[in-house]
Write an enzyme that holds these catalytic residues in place. Structure first.
Site, PDB file in Angstrom:
ATOM      1  N   THR A 137       0.874  -1.184   0.000  1.00 20.59           N
ATOM      2  CA  THR A 137       0.000   0.000   0.000  1.00 20.59           C
ATOM      3  C   THR A 137       0.904   1.225   0.000  1.00 20.59           C
ATOM      4  O   THR A 137       2.013   1.185   0.544  1.00 20.59           O
ATOM      5  CB  THR A 137      -0.882  -0.030   1.258  1.00 20.59           C
ATOM      6  OG1 THR A 137      -1.852  -1.066   1.083  1.00 20.59           O
ATOM      7  CG2 THR A 137      -1.597   1.293   1.512  1.00 20.59           C
ATOM      8  N   ARG A 147     -15.359  -5.328  -0.102  1.00 25.57           N
ATOM      9  CA  ARG A 147     -14.781  -4.848   1.156  1.00 25.57           C
ATOM     10  C   ARG A 147     -14.142  -3.460   0.953  1.00 25.57           C
ATOM     11  O   ARG A 147     -13.459  -3.218  -0.031  1.00 25.57           O
ATOM     12  CB  ARG A 147     -13.738  -5.851   1.636  1.00 25.57           C
ATOM     13  CG  ARG A 147     -13.004  -5.455   2.931  1.00 25.57           C
ATOM     14  CD  ARG A 147     -11.666  -4.845   2.647  1.00 25.57           C
ATOM     15  NE  ARG A 147     -10.833  -4.713   3.834  1.00 25.57           N
ATOM     16  CZ  ARG A 147      -9.673  -4.059   3.863  1.00 25.57           C
ATOM     17  NH1 ARG A 147      -9.217  -3.507   2.767  1.00 25.57           N
ATOM     18  NH2 ARG A 147      -8.971  -3.973   4.962  1.00 25.57           N
ATOM     19  N   GLY A 196     -11.570  -0.709   2.813  1.00 30.95           N
ATOM     20  CA  GLY A 196     -10.588  -0.614   3.893  1.00 30.95           C
ATOM     21  C   GLY A 196     -10.394   0.812   4.375  1.00 30.95           C
ATOM     22  O   GLY A 196     -11.075   1.750   3.942  1.00 30.95           O
ATOM     23  N   ASP A 197      -9.424   0.960   5.255  1.00 28.63           N
ATOM     24  CA  ASP A 197      -9.142   2.258   5.869  1.00 28.63           C
ATOM     25  C   ASP A 197      -8.638   3.296   4.873  1.00 28.63           C
ATOM     26  O   ASP A 197      -8.800   4.502   5.098  1.00 28.63           O
ATOM     27  CB  ASP A 197      -8.076   2.082   6.956  1.00 28.63           C
ATOM     28  CG  ASP A 197      -6.776   1.546   6.364  1.00 28.63           C
ATOM     29  OD1 ASP A 197      -6.777   0.392   5.880  1.00 28.63           O
ATOM     30  OD2 ASP A 197      -5.775   2.292   6.358  1.00 28.63           O
TER      31      ASP A 197
HETATM   32  N1  ASP Z   1      -4.606  -0.762   4.905  1.00 29.21           N
HETATM   33  C1  ASP Z   1      -4.863  -1.431   3.653  1.00 29.21           C
HETATM   34  C2  ASP Z   1      -6.265  -2.009   3.695  1.00 29.21           C
HETATM   35  O1  ASP Z   1      -6.663  -2.525   4.726  1.00 29.21           O
HETATM   36  C3  ASP Z   1      -3.892  -2.530   3.348  1.00 29.21           C
HETATM   37  C4  ASP Z   1      -2.426  -2.245   3.582  1.00 29.21           C
HETATM   38  O2  ASP Z   1      -2.073  -1.154   4.009  1.00 29.21           O
HETATM   39  O3  ASP Z   1      -1.599  -3.131   3.307  1.00 29.21           O
HETATM   40  O4  ASP Z   1      -6.917  -2.006   2.696  1.00 29.21           O
END
Ligand code: ASP
Length: 338
Positions: free
Chosen positions: A200, A228, A230-231
């Protein structure tokens, strides 16, 4: 007396997670260095923190070894679904001088700064999700747009749509095949929790005008379920910017969301340095969730901090005092406090 500033400053991450194949490290380092040189060049030429973080993240989205844009991990169905977000905190005097107006949804968060943000979730048809997140911030009345609606908006603002297959690298397809064989994909959720990926990308910067920005982009966690979010799509969780500073997170998104990691960390800059805040934010996240995550931070004086508790995290930094540096960052101690 005003305390010394070390502006401009930029910090970038290439994801926290497993260390990844050693053979890929030189190329990941090269990609990260190229990206930070681009961002640092913009800041040195008196460009804005917003321009710098977006350009840096775009360069990493275009690099196939990072889990963002082209090269994103695939979801449980074998498709790319990407999340990205950007936030900008600008001194009000320069905001009005530059644009002569403030948008309706730009709220005064602090007496001297205005903040704005944009984000996209589960997009599959744009090459650079961070550019679409910026367009949502600048050209829509909204902050977060998802899926087909976000892609439709992309077309309206002149961002080219690609076929979803064009975002899939052979490397991502192969990793998905291996994972599918290992898990049978019967329990995608368990798989997502069991093995973290990496790659990421995110950046945080403060410019010579005192404006502050953060940006984050991802293909998500390995084995994630279709749909899904994510953050990295959520302001306050994966990305945050404020008069005090800016942050971008990486790691297990569900834990980052539960702890509102970036907002908590940036607000803690009121009483501490980015270095200390980064470590405390990760320690608190471990206490609350036991998960793995990482964070990068910059404050309004150009001080930089970062910390993580995964196996590995790739970071690069730039400021006038230290120039450009690249690091494979060791984790902080992971013992949960009693
Ligand atoms: N935080 C990212 C997510 O949960 C994944 C990552 O940072 O590797 O989508």
């Amino acid at each position: 007396m005003a305390r010394a500033r070390n502006l401009p400053a930029l910090v970038v991450h290439g994801g926290a997670g497993n260390a990844g194949p050693g053979a890929e490290r030189p190329e990941r380092r090269r990609g990260m260095m190229a990206a930070i040189r681009l961002g640092a060049g913009i800041l040195r030429a008196k460009g804005t923190a917003l321009e710098a973080v977006v350009a840096t993240v775009v360069a990493l989205e275009d690099h196939p070894l990072f889990n963002a844009g082209y090269g994103s991990l695939l979801n449980s169905e074998g498709n790319v679904e990407m999340d990205a977000s950007v936030m900008f905190a600008e001194p009000v005097f320069s905001a009005s001088k530059r644009s002569g107006k403030r948008s309706d949804r730009t709220h005064s968060h602090d007496a001297d700064y205005s903040v704005s943000a944009g984000a996209v979730a589960v997009v599959s048809r744009v090459r650079n999700p961070i550019m679409l997140a910026r367009a949502v911030m600048e050209h829509s009345p909204h902050i977060l747009m998802a899926g087909h609606g976000a892609e439709n908006f992309a077309r309206k603002v002149g961002i080219r749509l690609v076929r979803p297959e064009e975002m899939i690298t052979e490397r991502a397809r192969e990793r998905w095949r291996v994972r599918k064989e290992q898990t049978g994909m019967l329990e995608a959720e368990a798989a997502a929790r069991a093995a973290m990926g990496h790659g990421t990308v995110g950046a945080a910067a403060v410019d010579v005008h005192g404006a502050i920005a953060a940006a984050t982009s991802t293909g998500g966690v390995p084995g994630k379920l279709f749909g899904r979010v994510g953050d990295s799509a959520l302001i306050g969780a994966g990305t945050f910017a404020h008069a005090l500073g800016a942050a971008s997170a990486t790691g297990q998104g569900e834990a980052i969301i539960l702890t509102a990691l970036c907002r908590e960390a940036v607000l803690a800059l009121a009483d501490s340095t980015p270095k200390v805040v980064a470590r405390e934010a990760i320690a608190e996240m471990i206490d609350a969730t036991g998960a793995e995550a990482g964070i990068i931070l910059v404050d309004g004086r150009g001080r930089i901090g970062y910390a993580h508790n995964a196996a590995s995290m790739q970071v690069a930094r730039y400021d006038p005092a230290g120039g450009i540096q690249h690091l494979w960052l060791d984790p902080i101690a992971t013992a949960r406090r009693p």
